[in-house]
Scaffold this motif. Structure first.
Motif, short mmCIF file in Angstrom:
data_model
loop_
_atom_site.label_atom_id
_atom_site.label_comp_id
_atom_site.label_asym_id
_atom_site.label_seq_id
_atom_site.Cartn_x
_atom_site.Cartn_y
_atom_site.Cartn_z
N ILE A 245 0.83 -1.20 0.00
CA ILE A 245 0.00 0.00 0.00
C ILE A 245 0.87 1.25 0.00
O ILE A 245 0.53 2.25 -0.66
CB ILE A 245 -0.97 -0.03 1.20
CG1 ILE A 245 -1.99 -1.16 1.00
CG2 ILE A 245 -1.68 1.31 1.34
CD1 ILE A 245 -3.02 -1.27 2.10
N LEU B 4 1.91 1.85 -3.46
CA LEU B 4 0.81 2.42 -4.25
C LEU B 4 0.58 3.88 -3.87
O LEU B 4 0.25 4.71 -4.73
CB LEU B 4 -0.47 1.59 -4.03
CG LEU B 4 -0.38 0.15 -4.52
CD1 LEU B 4 -1.66 -0.61 -4.21
CD2 LEU B 4 -0.11 0.12 -6.02
N ASN C 247 -6.58 -0.16 -14.00
CA ASN C 247 -5.72 0.10 -12.84
C ASN C 247 -5.32 1.56 -12.77
O ASN C 247 -5.31 2.17 -11.70
CB ASN C 247 -4.45 -0.74 -12.95
CG ASN C 247 -4.68 -2.13 -12.47
OD1 ASN C 247 -5.82 -2.56 -12.35
ND2 ASN C 247 -3.61 -2.85 -12.17
N TRP D 53 -7.87 7.16 -6.21
CA TRP D 53 -7.20 7.30 -4.92
C TRP D 53 -6.94 8.76 -4.65
O TRP D 53 -7.20 9.27 -3.56
CB TRP D 53 -5.86 6.56 -4.89
CG TRP D 53 -5.96 5.10 -5.20
CD1 TRP D 53 -7.07 4.32 -5.12
CD2 TRP D 53 -4.91 4.26 -5.67
NE1 TRP D 53 -6.77 3.04 -5.50
CE2 TRP D 53 -5.45 2.97 -5.83
CE3 TRP D 53 -3.55 4.45 -5.94
CZ2 TRP D 53 -4.69 1.88 -6.28
CZ3 TRP D 53 -2.80 3.38 -6.38
CH2 TRP D 53 -3.36 2.10 -6.55
N ASN E 87 -7.20 1.37 -0.59
CA ASN E 87 -6.59 0.05 -0.67
C ASN E 87 -6.91 -0.81 0.53
O ASN E 87 -7.01 -2.03 0.42
CB ASN E 87 -5.09 0.17 -0.89
CG ASN E 87 -4.79 0.39 -2.35
OD1 ASN E 87 -5.12 -0.45 -3.19
ND2 ASN E 87 -4.23 1.54 -2.67
N LYS F 66 -10.32 -1.95 -0.15
CA LYS F 66 -10.25 -2.94 -1.22
C LYS F 66 -9.79 -4.29 -0.67
O LYS F 66 -10.37 -5.33 -0.98
CB LYS F 66 -9.28 -2.46 -2.30
CG LYS F 66 -9.14 -3.42 -3.46
CD LYS F 66 -8.19 -2.88 -4.48
CE LYS F 66 -8.13 -3.80 -5.68
NZ LYS F 66 -7.39 -3.21 -6.79
N THR F 67 -8.74 -4.26 0.15
CA THR F 67 -8.22 -5.50 0.71
C THR F 67 -9.31 -6.23 1.47
O THR F 67 -9.48 -7.44 1.35
CB THR F 67 -7.05 -5.21 1.66
OG1 THR F 67 -6.15 -4.34 0.99
CG2 THR F 67 -6.34 -6.48 2.05
#
Lengths: 356, 594
Positions: free
Chosen positions: A52, A55, A284, A291, A311, A314-315
């Motif tokens: 993360i 990202l 993506n 984000w 994220n 999302k996880t």
């Protein structure tokens, strides 16, 4: 410029942000504690946190061009993946030893393609991580900005470029492992890549890179350069009337952004253990824009917050309710853009102002 | 596009465009119904192996084919039953054939006692390894899932006979079959059947009896069949005759465009010590045939390019309208296309369930349904999501992308993640054989025609109706349009609905040539964007030119370097093109400076 100023505009936030980064820098080492310890951080979590943070770096990079210069890129996944592939080449060579990488042997190739030259050396791979996304961004950006492609057009062109690159990387004969990409890495600089200490170092390095890029970008944005970028976002034409050569400002921000994204990709790959053309999928790249939008455009911390929050969500959802994840992501796109034009950070600011 | 003063001339009632809209829609339906009805009558019967060829000429149809293996099987079964019925009335030839011994089989093939269809069925069954013989001489059918059926009753058997033998053909029987098939068809009253017979004979020229052909040629009335026969005759003469006959035959053969003939000619040229006169005749013939083949191949490529272009245009037209009018990049456009395709699928299912006798016509009903469903969803999206974001185009892009994710996932949850099956209607399957090296599939022809009709209606709607006038007014100067009393919000919604409806029509058409699945929209959206970007914002003619350019050049590139590389090269070319013309082919003229 004092460090607190560099962390945030208000001293209280600076302390908060500083603490957060401190936690991120310390967390990786908890993985080294014995498993019986209640502070032990499992491999799953350390990988997740590292991933993360990588990202979040891409989000930072995207915020630089979108939030500050007003250029929405729908193709930052490409730079991210290019950095990842460049470092993946090194990892693949390291795994393959003196022989050819497995996927090339399956294609019965007898020698490495020329662009693989020197990738067995760590430093050359590191250089590629910076050079390849930088160069691609420079060439693409130069042509795009020179002909004054703006707004939606630019976004679509970046998307098309990413799409083209994804198609290219999906090909077996491109020499990047086709569909499967690179995976099955064993060692990094001779250390076992799955060893606790390696994981901890990688995660720490990512945290450090995130902190440094945040500080670096904040510093840069507080300088006249940053102001010019903001002016380009607000009215590029007027700036040109004033005699600024906006092309070079935009181009430098674009290349810098691509380089940061590339480094993020390079940090991402050894932690998740795979890089494949799926990362270049246009979807993506668009997700990355969300984000930034969710966190708050034009405030660097917002990009990090947005990338982190989404994220984490999302996880959770991709595991708990996999079929609902796309609905939630889609809903986020809609809700954030309609109701939260300034993102999460904007909401926080509004609360603070109401208090005062 | 148009001229300002004309806005002030019209003075029709304010909601006139609603009526126009409905009239335009109805006329669209009518036109399509008429053309498709006319088309259905013209359609000649096409033999299955030609259909296969036609399908394999375009990759898209081929992929859709691969998915629908089950339908093919189902169709196959169907054809087996129907022809079986026919055959029974003539004393079931297939059953007799299976029960017979070698000599009897040979005689049967030479003098087929059943119908043409039953012979075709026999060939098909043997080709697919489906025909089996039980120990008592009964006939069985074994399908690919290892289920055994009795023949002709088509009952599923669980009791397998002790020694089940597959019915195969020895070489002798095979050639007997070829000629048997050709003979039956040569005597058919249908010229298409006779033409097929000649094609079968031409494939087996080695064993051909010249007398058969010359008799057939003298008795033949139909021009096409006569030409085919005389070419075949010439080929036989060329193979067997002396130099003079060969030269005479070559004058006929030079007019051919058949790859088979070219092979013959090349073979003759490769021989040692050829007569110089013959050699020059051969060289001339080779040139001429090669030229013909090249021309028809290129016409084929051009046709494929055109059909690709019309697919692109269908996908991009709606996008061009929404982008032009609202400055909105609708990322959910691809999903609206997908919804149109799913609407088609639903209509097909409804027809299969409630009007099984009219399943062939479901497509006609699906066209308005697809249009309306997508248009309504589009208008809802415009009301709820795009309106609050008006003027913030990058945000609209993100929000509509969110919508596209939601729509995609919803479809996945409702219909499943797998592709669903939209069958080709009968009158669109098959192909028109122009010559031996040029085959045009009907569904491609139909898509080109459909696109042209849609385009004409759209141009009419935009240029000749009050609704179109308002749309153009709002596009060119929103403030001025509002000042003269046009409800721009309403126009926005209707125009967005129109754009979305066009996406639905695209989906309906695309369901006939490609896969229908939740990812359908993603397949076309980037290409559609490229068309809009190259064509210029909101320019219908720009979109037409751009899709023609992209479609045709894409197809041509594909021949040289493969599909993926062609796509990449095309994208690079588009990026370079944008360098030269950032506003696309046709820029909206304006004096806007921020």
């Amino acid at each position: 410029m004092r460090l607190t100023q560099l962390l945030s505009d208000s001293p209280r936030n600076a302390i908060l942000i500083g603490l957060c980064f401190l936690v991120l820098l310390i967390l990786p080492w908890l993985h080294l504690l014995p498993e019986t310890s209640s502070f032990h951080l499992s491999a799953y979590w350390i990988t997740l946190i590292g991933k993360i943070m990588a990202l979040a770096m891409v989000a930072l990079a995207l915020d630089l061009v979108w939030g500050y210069a007003g250029i929405l890129s729908l193709g930052h996944g490409l730079y991210f993946a290019l950095g990842g592939y460049a470092f993946g080449m090194y990892l693949t060579r390291e795994t393959a030893g003196t022989g050819l990488p497995d996927f090339m042997r399956f294609l019965s190739w007898t020698e490495l393609p020329w662009y693989w030259a020197g990738t067995q050396h760590f430093w050359w791979a590191m250089a590629l991580v910076v050079l390849v996304p930088g160069l691609v961004a420079f060439i693409f950006g130069y042509f795009a900005f020179r002909s004054k492609i703006k707004g939606v057009y630019f976004s679509i062109i970046t998307q098309a470029m990413t799409y083209a690159a994804a198609l290219l990387f999906f090909r077996n004969e491109t020499g990047f492992g086709g569909n499967n990409g690179f995976t099955g890495f064993t060692t990094l600089l001779g250390y076992d890549i799955t060893a606790s200490s390696t994981r901890a170092v990688l995660c720490f390095t990512t945290a450090l890179a995130l902190l440094l890029s945040y500080l670096g970008l904040r510093y840069l944005m507080s300088q006249p350069y940053g102001r010019v970028l903001g002016a380009i976002r607000d009215s590029e034409n007027r700036l040109q009337y004033l005699g600024y050569r906006t092309l070079w400002y935009k181009l430098s921000a674009w290349v810098l952004s691509a380089v940061i994204a590339g480094i993020a990709g390079a940090l991402y790959v050894p932690q998740v253990g795979i890089i494949n053309p799926g990362e270049i999928n246009p979807v993506n790249s668009i997700e990355m824009a969300v984000w930034v939008a969710a966190g708050g455009r034009g405030s660097l911390i917002g990009a990090i917050v947005g990338a982190g929050t989404i994220n984490v969500i999302k996880t959770y959802f991709t595991v708990a309710y996999p079929e609902f994840w796309l609905l939630i992501l889609g809903g986020l796109f809609v809700v954030v853009t309609i109701f939260l034009p300034n993102g999460i950070i904007g909401v926080l600011d509004r609360f603070k102002k109401e208090k005062e | 596009m148009s001229h300002y003063p004309s806005y002030y001339k019209s003075d029709a009632p304010a909601n006139y465009f609603n009526k126009t809209f409905i009239i335009a829609l109805l006329s669209l339906l009518l036109l399509i119904a008429i053309t498709s009805a006319a088309h259905a009558h013209e359609t000649p019967v096409v033999h299955s192996h030609e259909r296969d060829e036609a399908v394999s000429t375009n990759t898209m149809a081929a992929t859709s084919n691969a998915v629908s293996e089950e339908t093919l099987l189902a169709q196959n079964k169907q054809s087996v039953t129907t022809s079986a019925d026919l055959a029974i009335s003539k004393g079931d030839a297939i059953e007799q054939f299976v029960a017979a011994d070698f000599t009897k089989r040979q005689t049967m093939l030479n003098q087929w006692p059943g119908s043409v269809e039953s012979l075709d069925t026999l060939v098909e069954l043997i080709k697919n390894d489906e025909l089996y013989q039980g120990n008592g001489g009964q006939t069985y059918l074994l399908n690919s899932e290892d289920e055994l059926f009795t023949y002709p009753a088509k009952q599923l058997t669980t009791e397998w006979p002790s020694d089940l033998a597959q019915v195969t053909l020895t070489n002798t029987l095979r050639s007997a079959l070829v000629f048997g098939q050709a003979k039956v068809k040569l005597e058919s009253n249908d010229p298409t059947q006779r033409l097929q017979a000649v094609a079968i004979l031409a494939d087996n020229i080695e064993q051909l009896d010249p007398a058969l052909i010359s008799t057939a040629a003298t008795n033949e009335q139909d021009d096409d069949v006569k030409t085919a026969l005389s070419t075949l005759q010439a080929r036989i003469d060329f193979r067997d005759g002396d130099v003079t006959t060969q030269i005479a035959a070559l004058t006929v053969l030079a007019d051919s465009d058949s790859p088979q003939v070219l092979v013959d000619v090349k073979k003759a040229l490769a021989a040692d010590d050829i007569d110089p006169v013959l050699k020059s005749a051969l060289l001339d013939a080779e040139d001429s045939i090669e030229q013909r083949i090249t021309i028809s191949t290129w016409i084929g490529h051009l046709f494929t390019g055109l059909s690709t272009a019309s697919i692109l245009l269908l996908a991009a037209l709606g996008l061009a309208i929404t982008f032009g009018l609202l400055g909105v990049i609708n990322m959910a456009h691809g999903e609206l296309i997908m919804i149109g395709a799913y609407a088609t699928y639903m209509v097909q299912n409804l027809f299969q369930a409630y009007f099984p006798s009219m399943t062939g016509w479901y497509l006609v009903a699906a066209i308005p349904v697809a249009f309306l469903v997508s248009a309504i969803i589009g208008m809802i999206i415009e009301r709820i999501i795009i309106r609050p974001l008006y003027g913030r185009e990058l945000e609209t892009l993100l929000a509509t992308f969110g919508v596209s994710l939601i729509l995609m996932q919803l479809v996945r949850m409702i219909f499943g993640a797998q592709n669903v099956e939209v069958s080709n209607v009968d009158w669109l399957s098959g192909a028109y054989q122009v010559s031996s090296s040029l085959v045009l599939p009907f569904n491609r022809i139909a898509i080109i025609g459909f696109t042209i009709i849609i385009l004409m209606l759209l141009v009419y709607l935009l240029n000749k109706t009050r609704f179109g006038l308002f749309v153009r007014a709002v596009t060119q100067n929103r403030q001025m349009a509002r000042a003269v009393g046009i409800s721009s919000a309403r126009i926005d919604m209707l125009a967005f609905g129109l754009g979305s409806g066009l996406a639905g029509l695209a989906g309906c058409a695309l369901a006939q040539v490609g896969n229908v699945g939740p990812d359908l929209g993603q397949t076309y959206i980037i290409d559609a964007f490229l068309v809009v970007v190259v064509g210029g914002v909101g320019q219908v003619w720009g979109a037409v030119l751009a899709s023609l350019g992209l479609g045709v050049s894409g197809t041509v590139l594909e021949i040289g370097i493969g599909a993926v590389m062609a796509k990449i090269v095309l994208l690079v070319l588009v990026i370079l093109f944008i360098q030269k013309r950032p506003q696309g082919l046709f820029a909206l003229k304006g004096r806007f400076v921020d």
